[in-house]
Enzyme design. Structure first.
Site, PDB file in Angstrom:
ATOM      1  N   ASP A   1      -1.302  -5.904  -0.575  1.00 25.11           N
ATOM      2  CA  ASP A   1      -1.794  -5.460   0.649  1.00 25.11           C
ATOM      3  C   ASP A   1      -3.041  -5.010   0.812  1.00 25.11           C
ATOM      4  O   ASP A   1      -3.717  -4.758  -0.210  1.00 25.11           O
ATOM      5  CB  ASP A   1      -0.924  -4.126   0.831  1.00 25.11           C
ATOM      6  CG  ASP A   1       0.096  -3.995   1.790  1.00 25.11           C
ATOM      7  OD1 ASP A   1       0.331  -5.269   2.707  1.00 25.11           O
ATOM      8  OD2 ASP A   1       1.200  -3.167   1.782  1.00 25.11           O
TER       9      ASP A   1
ATOM     10  N   LYS B   1      -1.837  -9.117   2.512  1.00 26.97           N
ATOM     11  CA  LYS B   1      -0.885  -8.836   3.660  1.00 26.97           C
ATOM     12  C   LYS B   1      -1.747  -8.057   4.373  1.00 26.97           C
ATOM     13  O   LYS B   1      -2.281  -7.364   3.584  1.00 26.97           O
ATOM     14  CB  LYS B   1       0.659  -8.448   3.348  1.00 26.97           C
ATOM     15  CG  LYS B   1       1.112  -7.888   4.425  1.00 26.97           C
ATOM     16  CD  LYS B   1       2.619  -7.270   4.274  1.00 26.97           C
ATOM     17  CE  LYS B   1       2.850  -6.052   3.554  1.00 26.97           C
ATOM     18  NZ  LYS B   1       2.293  -4.893   4.408  1.00 26.97           N
TER      19      LYS B   1
ATOM     20  N   GLU C   1       8.725  -4.595  10.540  1.00 30.32           N
ATOM     21  CA  GLU C   1       9.084  -3.299  10.083  1.00 30.32           C
ATOM     22  C   GLU C   1       9.583  -2.417  11.104  1.00 30.32           C
ATOM     23  O   GLU C   1       8.908  -2.474  12.210  1.00 30.32           O
ATOM     24  CB  GLU C   1       7.947  -2.916   9.502  1.00 30.32           C
ATOM     25  CG  GLU C   1       8.297  -1.438   8.685  1.00 30.32           C
ATOM     26  CD  GLU C   1       7.456  -0.709   7.839  1.00 30.32           C
ATOM     27  OE1 GLU C   1       6.484  -1.335   7.439  1.00 30.32           O
ATOM     28  OE2 GLU C   1       7.807   0.508   7.413  1.00 30.32           O
TER      29      GLU C   1
ATOM     30  N   GLU D   1      -1.834  -5.650   8.399  1.00 27.73           N
ATOM     31  CA  GLU D   1      -1.069  -5.149   9.423  1.00 27.73           C
ATOM     32  C   GLU D   1      -1.715  -5.425  10.912  1.00 27.73           C
ATOM     33  O   GLU D   1      -3.060  -5.360  11.043  1.00 27.73           O
ATOM     34  CB  GLU D   1      -1.144  -3.543   9.337  1.00 27.73           C
ATOM     35  CG  GLU D   1       0.125  -3.221   8.163  1.00 27.73           C
ATOM     36  CD  GLU D   1       0.416  -1.549   8.281  1.00 27.73           C
ATOM     37  OE1 GLU D   1      -0.243  -0.800   9.113  1.00 27.73           O
ATOM     38  OE2 GLU D   1       0.834  -1.305   7.119  1.00 27.73           O
TER      39      GLU D   1
ATOM     40  N   ASP E   1       0.675  -1.126   0.049  1.00 29.24           N
ATOM     41  CA  ASP E   1       0.015   0.057  -0.161  1.00 29.24           C
ATOM     42  C   ASP E   1       0.755   1.113  -0.018  1.00 29.24           C
ATOM     43  O   ASP E   1       0.265   2.359  -0.132  1.00 29.24           O
ATOM     44  CB  ASP E   1      -0.992  -0.171   0.926  1.00 29.24           C
ATOM     45  CG  ASP E   1      -0.360  -0.154   2.461  1.00 29.24           C
ATOM     46  OD1 ASP E   1       0.897   0.051   2.945  1.00 29.24           O
ATOM     47  OD2 ASP E   1      -1.102  -0.270   3.569  1.00 29.24           O
ATOM     48  N   SER E   2       1.979   0.997  -0.039  1.00 24.67           N
ATOM     49  CA  SER E   2       3.093   2.294  -0.183  1.00 24.67           C
ATOM     50  C   SER E   2       2.870   2.734  -1.508  1.00 24.67           C
ATOM     51  O   SER E   2       3.356   4.034  -1.762  1.00 24.67           O
ATOM     52  CB  SER E   2       4.619   1.769  -0.032  1.00 24.67           C
ATOM     53  OG  SER E   2       4.819   0.592  -0.784  1.00 24.67           O
TER      54      SER E   2
END
Ligand code: KIV
Length: 274
Positions: free
Chosen positions: A88, A118, A187, A120, A49-50
């Protein structure tokens, strides 16, 4: 007879088997062309999602939508044939509960053809990870510095500087592994904590600003290629593509201003007699 070459992609089982062995090479990509180059050397291509910042010029990862992630995810899957593509889950698409997470993740899997998603979060996301994996959706977890929660944590701080927080991070790692995640991104985590978690967990850890004891590393492609205006201090730059692109564009602009356009008669000469 089919003319299609059978596609043999890296599987979650193969990634799991790399625990403590050959390091897992992971890089982000958001489009087909770059992903095709990246997968020649990477095991996992992450549609992170960057891309919110890198491709869409946003300030953070929060605004990116499920539809945008799917658009980029499908492009990366089309551009690759060997690497595992992980997409993501964007902020707001899974945190509400297992059913909402399943609906979003199922869309990602069906509409992109990726191999895993993925998301978080640690202990509090474990029930969602368990719900997804038991319903056929492989999950890569992401703990430590979790950018989608940066407003709650007050910024992007390396995690584990205060030793009293280590047990919380270790519990996050244990919970996502127990819930069925096939790998976990660590991270922005102090080195000895990331190393300890990597030794303790039965699943591979993929570090980004963490420890060389992780089972692999992930970086944002544009950061290591010199295409990002600001990069975290731990990022090693492998190329200066920003300067290369700028120089090419400058020379192009000069030639256009001078009227030096390649013309079709150089490529397709017209026979004056014909
Ligand atoms: O969005 C992303 O690129 C990521 C990596 C930095 C791990 O989540």
């Amino acid at each position: 007879m089919s003319t299609h070459k059978p596609v043999r992609r890296v599987t979650v089982t193969e990634i799991g088997a790399r625990k403590g062995g050959e390091k897992i090479v992971t890089l982000t990509s958001y489009d087909a062309r770059m992903a095709a180059i990246v997968e020649r050397h990477a095991d996992i291509v992450l549609v992170g999602d960057s891309l919110s910042m890198v491709s869409h010029g946003m300030e953070t990862t929060l605004p990116v939508t499920l539809d945008q992630m799917i658009l980029h995810g499908a492009a990366v899957v089309r551009g690759t044939s060997r690497a595992m593509v992980v997409v993501d889950m964007p902020f707001g698409s899974y945190e509400e509960g297992p059913e909402a997470a399943f609906r979003s993740a199922a869309r990602v899997m069906k509409e992109t053809g990726c191999g895993a998603v993925k998301l978080e979060g640690g202990v509090h996301m474990a029930p969602i990870i368990a719900f997804l994996t038991r319903r056929g959706i492989p999950v890569m977890a992401h703990i430590g510095l979790t950018p989608q929660s940066s407003h709650v944590f007050g910024g992007f701080r390396t995690q584990g500087r205060d030793r009293s927080t280590w047990d919380m991070h270790r519990a996050d790692a244990a919970a996502v592994a127990e819930a069925g995640a096939f790998a976990v991104v660590l991270e922005g985590m102090v080195e000895p904590l990331a190393a300890q978690i990597s030794r303790e967990l039965p699943i591979p850890t993929i570090g980004i600003g963490a420890s060389a004891e992780c089972d692999g590393q992930v970086l944002v492609l544009e950061d290591m290629l010199g295409l990002s205006p600001r990069v975290p201090r731990f990022v090693k730059r492998y190329a200066d593509l920003g300067a290369v692109v700028e120089d090419a564009v400058r020379r192009y602009a000069e030639e256009v201003k001078d009227g030096k356009f390649p013309t079709t008669d150089q490529v397709y000469p017209v026979d004056p007699a014909g």
